[in-house]
Design a protein around this motif. Structure first.
Motif, PDB file in Angstrom:
ATOM      1  N   THR A 102     -30.599  60.988 -92.078  1.00 51.70           N
ATOM      2  CA  THR A 102     -29.773  61.752 -91.329  1.00 51.70           C
ATOM      3  C   THR A 102     -30.860  62.415 -90.248  1.00 51.70           C
ATOM      4  N   LYS A 103     -30.247  62.876 -89.233  1.00 47.28           N
ATOM      5  CA  LYS A 103     -30.933  63.590 -88.078  1.00 47.28           C
ATOM      6  C   LYS A 103     -31.960  64.637 -88.674  1.00 47.28           C
ATOM      7  N   TRP A 104     -31.392  65.353 -89.453  1.00 50.08           N
ATOM      8  CA  TRP A 104     -32.182  66.512 -90.261  1.00 50.08           C
ATOM      9  C   TRP A 104     -33.180  66.173 -90.967  1.00 50.08           C
ATOM     10  N   LEU A 152     -24.196  61.424 -88.919  1.00 47.55           N
ATOM     11  CA  LEU A 152     -23.170  60.469 -88.572  1.00 47.55           C
ATOM     12  C   LEU A 152     -22.949  61.009 -87.000  1.00 47.55           C
ATOM     13  N   ALA A 153     -23.963  61.001 -86.251  1.00 44.77           N
ATOM     14  CA  ALA A 153     -23.759  61.311 -84.965  1.00 44.77           C
ATOM     15  C   ALA A 153     -24.400  60.082 -84.263  1.00 44.77           C
ATOM     16  N   TYR A 154     -23.672  59.619 -83.026  1.00 48.10           N
ATOM     17  CA  TYR A 154     -24.554  58.581 -82.225  1.00 48.10           C
ATOM     18  C   TYR A 154     -24.100  58.413 -80.950  1.00 48.10           C
ATOM     19  N   GLU A 188     -34.577  73.075 -79.041  1.00 46.69           N
ATOM     20  CA  GLU A 188     -35.051  73.586 -77.636  1.00 46.69           C
ATOM     21  C   GLU A 188     -34.576  72.578 -76.614  1.00 46.69           C
ATOM     22  N   LYS A 189     -33.920  72.716 -75.513  1.00 43.37           N
ATOM     23  CA  LYS A 189     -33.713  71.665 -74.591  1.00 43.37           C
ATOM     24  C   LYS A 189     -35.154  71.236 -74.053  1.00 43.37           C
ATOM     25  N   VAL A 190     -35.144  70.021 -73.942  1.00 40.07           N
ATOM     26  CA  VAL A 190     -36.503  69.598 -73.506  1.00 40.07           C
ATOM     27  C   VAL A 190     -36.457  69.173 -71.899  1.00 40.07           C
ATOM     28  N   LEU A 191     -37.243  69.546 -71.033  1.00 41.86           N
ATOM     29  CA  LEU A 191     -36.989  69.547 -69.506  1.00 41.86           C
ATOM     30  C   LEU A 191     -37.911  68.023 -69.150  1.00 41.86           C
ATOM     31  N   PHE A 192     -37.172  67.045 -69.865  1.00 39.27           N
ATOM     32  CA  PHE A 192     -37.940  65.698 -69.856  1.00 39.27           C
ATOM     33  C   PHE A 192     -38.153  65.016 -68.563  1.00 39.27           C
ATOM     34  N   LYS A 193     -38.990  64.240 -68.326  1.00 36.94           N
ATOM     35  CA  LYS A 193     -39.007  63.446 -66.986  1.00 36.94           C
ATOM     36  C   LYS A 193     -38.634  62.097 -67.215  1.00 36.94           C
ATOM     37  N   GLN A 217     -32.387  55.145 -69.781  1.00 38.39           N
ATOM     38  CA  GLN A 217     -31.494  56.172 -69.114  1.00 38.39           C
ATOM     39  C   GLN A 217     -30.147  56.305 -69.770  1.00 38.39           C
ATOM     40  N   SER A 218     -29.530  57.468 -69.843  1.00 36.08           N
ATOM     41  CA  SER A 218     -28.407  57.828 -70.451  1.00 36.08           C
ATOM     42  C   SER A 218     -27.486  58.317 -69.455  1.00 36.08           C
ATOM     43  N   GLU A 219     -26.166  58.004 -69.893  1.00 34.48           N
ATOM     44  CA  GLU A 219     -24.922  58.595 -69.349  1.00 34.48           C
ATOM     45  C   GLU A 219     -24.307  59.015 -70.192  1.00 34.48           C
TER      46      GLU A 219
HETATM   47  P1  ADP Z   1     -27.772  60.175 -80.312  1.00 34.85           P
HETATM   48  O1  ADP Z   1     -28.276  59.843 -81.685  1.00 34.85           O
HETATM   49  O2  ADP Z   1     -26.133  60.355 -80.221  1.00 34.85           O
HETATM   50  O3  ADP Z   1     -28.288  59.222 -79.476  1.00 34.85           O
HETATM   51  P2  ADP Z   1     -29.915  62.017 -79.454  1.00 34.85           P
HETATM   52  O4  ADP Z   1     -30.336  63.262 -80.338  1.00 34.85           O
HETATM   53  O5  ADP Z   1     -30.777  60.868 -79.148  1.00 34.85           O
HETATM   54  O6  ADP Z   1     -28.539  61.447 -80.230  1.00 34.85           O
HETATM   55  O7  ADP Z   1     -29.380  62.643 -78.079  1.00 34.85           O
HETATM   56  C1  ADP Z   1     -28.548  62.122 -77.088  1.00 34.85           C
HETATM   57  C2  ADP Z   1     -28.942  62.380 -75.876  1.00 34.85           C
HETATM   58  O8  ADP Z   1     -28.969  63.659 -75.519  1.00 34.85           O
HETATM   59  C3  ADP Z   1     -30.537  62.011 -75.507  1.00 34.85           C
HETATM   60  O9  ADP Z   1     -30.712  60.685 -75.243  1.00 34.85           O
HETATM   61  C4  ADP Z   1     -31.000  63.097 -74.558  1.00 34.85           C
HETATM   62  O10 ADP Z   1     -30.622  62.633 -73.224  1.00 34.85           O
HETATM   63  C5  ADP Z   1     -29.981  64.193 -74.810  1.00 34.85           C
HETATM   64  N1  ADP Z   1     -30.780  65.297 -75.817  1.00 34.85           N
HETATM   65  C6  ADP Z   1     -31.028  65.216 -77.034  1.00 34.85           C
HETATM   66  N2  ADP Z   1     -31.715  66.207 -77.538  1.00 34.85           N
HETATM   67  C7  ADP Z   1     -32.184  66.756 -76.477  1.00 34.85           C
HETATM   68  C8  ADP Z   1     -33.349  67.849 -76.127  1.00 34.85           C
HETATM   69  N3  ADP Z   1     -33.495  68.554 -77.054  1.00 34.85           N
HETATM   70  N4  ADP Z   1     -33.421  68.326 -74.937  1.00 34.85           N
HETATM   71  C9  ADP Z   1     -32.779  67.604 -73.606  1.00 34.85           C
HETATM   72  N5  ADP Z   1     -31.983  66.813 -73.991  1.00 34.85           N
HETATM   73  C10 ADP Z   1     -31.655  66.166 -75.145  1.00 34.85           C
END
Ligand code: ADP
Length: 389
Positions: A102-104, A152-154, A188-193, A217-219
């Motif tokens: 699991t993610k956790w 169970l999240a994707y 925490e939200k990551v301000l990713f590049k 890249q994701s939508e």
């Molecule tokens: P999944 O298993 O559904 O792909 P993720 O944990 O990879 O779940 O999250 C999906 C998307 O949500 C990531 O690809 C990213 O774009 C965004 N995301 C997830 N966690 C973070 C985070 N901590 N900070 C910023 N964006 C996030």
């Protein structure tokens, strides 16, 4: 005699696993729920029906190796397999999977190994009984808050992003998940590049091979495009070295066997942060079907059969775009490949918003980058229009 292999699952990942296995002279059985699942069309042997502890026991009795296309096979479903002493036929192994299912589980593992990851809070560290208590719990998370369902999240389902000041909305979401008994945690939200991914394989005897680190890249949380610069240089080469060190270390620690992927965030302030471990072949490695000497799917079988891993040498540029259903989609019909853009169609009957129906790849020299992206984009765009007419 051929090794008798079964694949649990029959989606697109299983489809390309079957095709890769055939290239190696193998003929795996696909364990499917429906006869129209993507992998059924390419498999010589299909076992259909609901998965139960008994039906899985039969699969393990009839095969020498059992592998899978996703990580959601519950302990309950494998209970009879375990009791019969057959669980060691599962590869990647049950023991490896237990640490990262699991993610956790993964989060705790990353933190325990001191891998850099987004700041994380467990439910026990958050008081959301009142707004002010919640504000206090979240005071160090200044960049924004991400609530994640633990399992169970994707494809972005179960990931909820908020601004730090949205305390009321966060409280409502946490209450709702808790009421529904859905396990969650907070990041925490990551301000990713950039979002980056590394696909790699490790064989039973410890041989390790990886494809280039890619950007994706994701939508709406779903991967839409993957870009590969085959010969990573500069910052990307440095990041790739770091990613490979983490991947190798993780593989050793969990005694991994098979193909897997690691997803990362890269931000200039925080560097490379590990986000997720996908314990299976992965969407970000589909380019390997055309742009690399061996594919991620072939290397999965090489790894679990303890054969030498195939070479991961990749074209100097590659692009992959997913064919994703939209809310306007009506017809599921494959687009045609063009000179450089090759279409992979999964053959799913029904098209739905966000559903992965296929993908399109192109590869070549880095000088052709823009033209190749444009050619792939055109195929995807025309398909989107056609499927909503
Ligand atoms: P999944 O298993 O559904 O792909 P993720 O944990 O990879 O779940 O999250 C999906 C998307 O949500 C990531 O690809 C990213 O774009 C965004 N995301 C997830 N966690 C973070 C985070 N901590 N900070 C910023 N964006 C996030």
């Amino acid at each position: 005699m051929k090794t008798r292999i079964a694949i649990l699952g029959a989606g697109q990942l299983a489809k390309y696993l079957v095709l890769a296995a055939k290239k190696l002279g193998l003929s795996p059985t696909v364990i499917a729920t429906f006869s129209f699942d993507p992998a059924c069309e390419v498999s010589d042997e299909v076992r259909l029906g609901e998965w139960t502890p008994d039906s899985l026991l039969q699969v393990f009795q009839d095969h020498e190796i059992v592998t899978f296309e996703n990580e959601w096979i519950s302990e309950h479903l494998l209970s009879k397999v375990k009791a019969a002493g057959l669980i060691n036929k599962l590869l990647p192994s049950f023991e490896s999977m237990k640490k990262v299912r699991t993610k956790w589980d993964q989060k705790q593992f990353f933190i325990g190994q001191n891998y850099a990851t987004a700041k994380t809070l467990a439910p026990s560290e958050i008081n959301f009984s009142t707004i002010s208590a919640l504000q206090k719990s979240l005071q160090t998370f200044t960049q924004g808050i991400v609530i994640k369902e633990s399992e169970l999240a994707y494809d972005g389902k179960g990931v909820f992003v908020f601004e730090s000041q949205d305390t009321e909305k966060i409280k409502t979401k946490l209450e709702s998940l808790t009421q529904q008994n859905i396990p969650w945690y907070l990041e925490e939200k990551v301000l990713f590049k950039q979002e980056l991914a590394l696909v790699f394989s490790r064989s039973k005897n410890g041989e390790f091979a990886h494809f280039p680190l890619v950007e994706f890249q994701s939508e709406k949380g779903i991967c839409s495009m993957v870009l590969v610069q085959g010969e990573n240089s500069g910052v990307m080469a440095e990041l790739e070295n770091k990613a490979v060190i983490i991947a190798k270390d993780l593989c050793e620690k969990i005694e991994w066997c098979g193909t897997a992927a690691l997803e990362f965030f890269y931000s200039e302030q925080q560097g490379l942060l590990i986000n997720e471990f996908a314990p299976r072949v992965h969407n970000s490695g589909h380019f390997t079907l055309t742009a690399s000497e061996s594919s991620q799917f072939e290397n999965h079988f090489r790894a679990i059969l303890n054969l030498p891993l195939g070479r991961c040498t990749t074209a100097s540029f590659a692009v992959m775009k997913n064919l994703l259903g939209s809310k306007d989609s009506k017809v599921a019909q494959a687009p045609k490949s063009t000179t450089h853009a090759e279409v992979f169609w999964y053959g799913k009957r029904e098209i739905r918003e966000g559903r992965k129906m296929g993908h399109v790849t192109a590869h070549g020299s880095i000088q052709c980058r823009d033209n190749l992206i444009e050619e792939v984009t055109q195929v995807v765009r025309k398909w989107q229009i056609k499927s909503s007419e």
